[in-house]
Enzyme design. Sequence first.
Site, short mmCIF file in Angstrom:
data_model
loop_
_atom_site.label_atom_id
_atom_site.label_comp_id
_atom_site.label_asym_id
_atom_site.label_seq_id
_atom_site.Cartn_x
_atom_site.Cartn_y
_atom_site.Cartn_z
N GLN A 265 -5.67 -2.50 -22.37
CA GLN A 265 -4.42 -2.71 -23.33
C GLN A 265 -4.36 -4.16 -23.22
O GLN A 265 -4.10 -5.02 -24.33
CB GLN A 265 -3.08 -2.15 -22.77
N TYR B 113 -8.41 -11.87 -3.52
CA TYR B 113 -7.99 -12.67 -4.73
C TYR B 113 -6.53 -12.08 -4.82
O TYR B 113 -6.27 -10.84 -5.25
CB TYR B 113 -8.77 -12.42 -5.97
N PRO C 178 4.00 -6.08 -6.55
CA PRO C 178 4.80 -4.87 -7.14
C PRO C 178 5.34 -5.15 -8.57
O PRO C 178 5.53 -3.99 -9.37
CB PRO C 178 5.69 -4.48 -5.92
N GLU D 126 -8.55 -6.17 -13.10
CA GLU D 126 -8.87 -7.55 -13.83
C GLU D 126 -8.25 -7.63 -15.36
O GLU D 126 -8.47 -8.13 -16.18
CB GLU D 126 -10.34 -8.00 -13.92
N ARG E 124 -14.43 -11.51 -15.83
CA ARG E 124 -14.25 -10.19 -16.69
C ARG E 124 -15.52 -10.04 -17.26
O ARG E 124 -16.01 -8.63 -17.45
CB ARG E 124 -13.48 -10.49 -17.82
N ASP F 243 -11.34 -15.27 -17.26
CA ASP F 243 -12.43 -15.57 -18.24
C ASP F 243 -13.49 -15.55 -17.98
O ASP F 243 -14.51 -15.08 -18.54
CB ASP F 243 -12.08 -16.92 -19.09
C1 FAD Z 1 -8.31 -0.34 -7.19
C2 FAD Z 1 -7.76 -1.84 -7.58
C3 FAD Z 1 -8.10 -3.00 -7.41
C4 FAD Z 1 -7.56 -4.13 -7.80
N1 FAD Z 1 -7.85 -5.29 -7.30
C5 FAD Z 1 -7.19 -6.32 -7.50
C6 FAD Z 1 -7.26 -7.69 -6.75
O1 FAD Z 1 -8.42 -7.99 -6.07
N2 FAD Z 1 -6.48 -8.59 -6.74
C7 FAD Z 1 -5.40 -8.52 -7.66
O2 FAD Z 1 -4.63 -9.50 -7.91
N3 FAD Z 1 -5.08 -7.46 -8.27
C8 FAD Z 1 -6.05 -6.28 -8.29
N4 FAD Z 1 -5.74 -4.87 -8.81
C9 FAD Z 1 -4.56 -5.05 -9.80
C10 FAD Z 1 -4.73 -4.89 -11.25
O3 FAD Z 1 -5.32 -5.95 -11.61
C11 FAD Z 1 -3.77 -4.38 -12.16
O4 FAD Z 1 -3.61 -2.79 -11.28
C12 FAD Z 1 -3.54 -4.33 -13.29
O5 FAD Z 1 -3.66 -5.58 -13.98
C13 FAD Z 1 -2.50 -3.56 -14.03
O6 FAD Z 1 -1.32 -3.87 -13.38
P1 FAD Z 1 -0.24 -2.60 -13.05
O7 FAD Z 1 -1.13 -1.59 -12.09
O8 FAD Z 1 0.76 -3.27 -12.40
O9 FAD Z 1 0.23 -1.75 -13.99
P2 FAD Z 1 1.06 -2.18 -15.32
O10 FAD Z 1 1.29 -3.64 -15.75
O11 FAD Z 1 2.43 -1.62 -14.87
O12 FAD Z 1 0.67 -1.41 -16.54
C14 FAD Z 1 0.97 0.08 -16.75
C15 FAD Z 1 0.50 0.48 -17.88
O13 FAD Z 1 0.99 -0.21 -19.15
C16 FAD Z 1 0.33 -0.71 -19.70
N5 FAD Z 1 0.95 -1.97 -20.35
C17 FAD Z 1 1.65 -2.96 -19.49
N6 FAD Z 1 1.86 -4.14 -20.46
C18 FAD Z 1 1.59 -3.71 -21.53
C19 FAD Z 1 1.76 -4.37 -23.01
N7 FAD Z 1 2.53 -5.52 -23.20
N8 FAD Z 1 1.15 -3.72 -23.89
C20 FAD Z 1 0.35 -2.45 -24.07
N9 FAD Z 1 0.41 -1.89 -22.79
C21 FAD Z 1 1.01 -2.35 -21.66
C22 FAD Z 1 -0.81 -1.27 -18.94
O14 FAD Z 1 -2.09 -1.21 -19.71
C23 FAD Z 1 -1.01 0.11 -18.19
O15 FAD Z 1 -1.82 1.14 -18.96
C24 FAD Z 1 -6.47 -4.10 -8.41
C25 FAD Z 1 -5.86 -2.76 -9.00
C26 FAD Z 1 -6.53 -1.61 -8.59
C27 FAD Z 1 -6.21 -0.16 -9.01
#
Ligand code: FAD
Length: 381
Positions: free
Chosen positions: A368, A123, A128, A364, A243, A240
């Site tokens: 937060q 998915y 970045p 997913e 999760r 939905d």
């Molecule tokens: C091992 C792993 C597997 C994954 N698998 C998939 C996959 O199969 N497909 C896919 O598409 N994605 C995947 N992901 C991505 C995952 O869904 C994201 O890492 C996650 O949604 C958070 O995005 P980010 O890492 O860019 O953090 P960021 O969005 O940069 O957030 C950093 C911090 O800021 C906080 N934050 C951000 N915005 C807000 C806000 N408005 N209010 C309060 N706090 C906030 C976050 O909660 C977090 O603590 C995976 C991630 C990991 C680590």
Amino acid sequence: MINFSPTPEQEKIVEQYRDFAQRWIVPNRLKYDELAEFPWEIVKAAYDEKIMNGPMPKIYGGHEHSLLDGVFASEELGAGCVGIGICIDANTLALTPLYLAASDEQKKKYFGLINELKGVAAYGLTEPQAGSDVQGIKSTAIKKGDKYILNGQKRFITNAEASTFITVFAMTDPEKGSRSLTAFLVPTDSPGVVMKPRLKKMGQRASVQNEIEFHDVEIPEANRIGDEGYGFIIAMKTFDRTRTGVAALSVGNARAAYETAKEWTKNRKQFGKPIAANQAIGFMLADMATKIETARLLTWNAAWAYDHDKKKLNKLSAMSKLYASDIGMEVTTDAVQAMGGDGYTWDFGVEKMMRDAKLCQIYEGTNQIQRLVISKSILKE
Ligand SMILES: Cc1cc2nc3c(=O)[nH]c(=O)nc-3n(C[C@H](O)[C@H](O)[C@H](O)COP(=O)(O)OP(=O)(O)OC[C@H]3O[C@@H](n4cnc5c(N)ncnc54)[C@H](O)[C@@H]3O)c2cc1C
């Protein structure tokens, strides 16, 4: 009437998945945690034993699980190993956009392919610059004749290097931004798909993630899932449903840590009595058991609500993922603490469960973001 009893069919699902986890997952979980390799032998066995693709309609070779059936199944996978369980459940994440919006022709072709190969899909949403903020997606799929030309980058994609195809979300019109977000089926062997090295990470190490680049990848129009501009809705509706699966994996993982800690603290003696006979530890076990029970009921409720009234799911599924993954972290951390030095070693598996629990609070949508979803929903009510 409120009835918390699983039906006989659901009891069979629990038995089937628990038995599979005992024979295939538990004996291999430490090996795959150490190797950090995709557990192909287990996924192939899961196909042979009708564990894969639970929600897929039977006419396409699936088992037509309801969401509630799915959470019963995922709890058992999580109790075996969340890392291996997510290899199976991430397939559901990748296929859910197809369950929701693909044409019969697409379903026949791609479900047929994945079943024939005993393969997995991925998915591709996160980028970045677009993690929590999905609307910040930069990948584009620009229409040219009867094809789309895909360019961009995805990050953290589970199952990526193992996958036959990826469900990719990209903008068809950069001027319209996320309003043009559209879902596509992209075979991984398409020219221009570049798989970057595997991510090194803390927990759930049997599950693999890669960054993926798309360089002028040609996608036939026939591989668009749903209409142009429906990508954001498809992505959110997918979460939905899925999760509740993350919630159930977390409940299973917490249950495994709790059961290990309970047995260990009943048998380990210090100061002339079992460790569990100290109220400080007995109360810790009581809290663990209560949290697991609460998280399980919330998860069942979210899944049941979806099966009966799809409108209610957004808030409840976010609540179940938030609560179950938070208590998953607490329970596994307490299990390590209650078991002292043994908890910290590799010998009993609870330190692995603690590492695995952390990721459930992040993927997913971080917890937060779950709070954001819940607060938006309750303030609208
Ligand atoms: C091992 C792993 C597997 C994954 N698998 C998939 C996959 O199969 N497909 C896919 O598409 N994605 C995947 N992901 C991505 C995952 O869904 C994201 O890492 C996650 O949604 C958070 O995005 P980010 O890492 O860019 O953090 P960021 O969005 O940069 O957030 C950093 C911090 O800021 C906080 N934050 C951000 N915005 C807000 C806000 N408005 N209010 C309060 N706090 C906030 C976050 O909660 C977090 O603590 C995976 C991630 C990991 C680590």
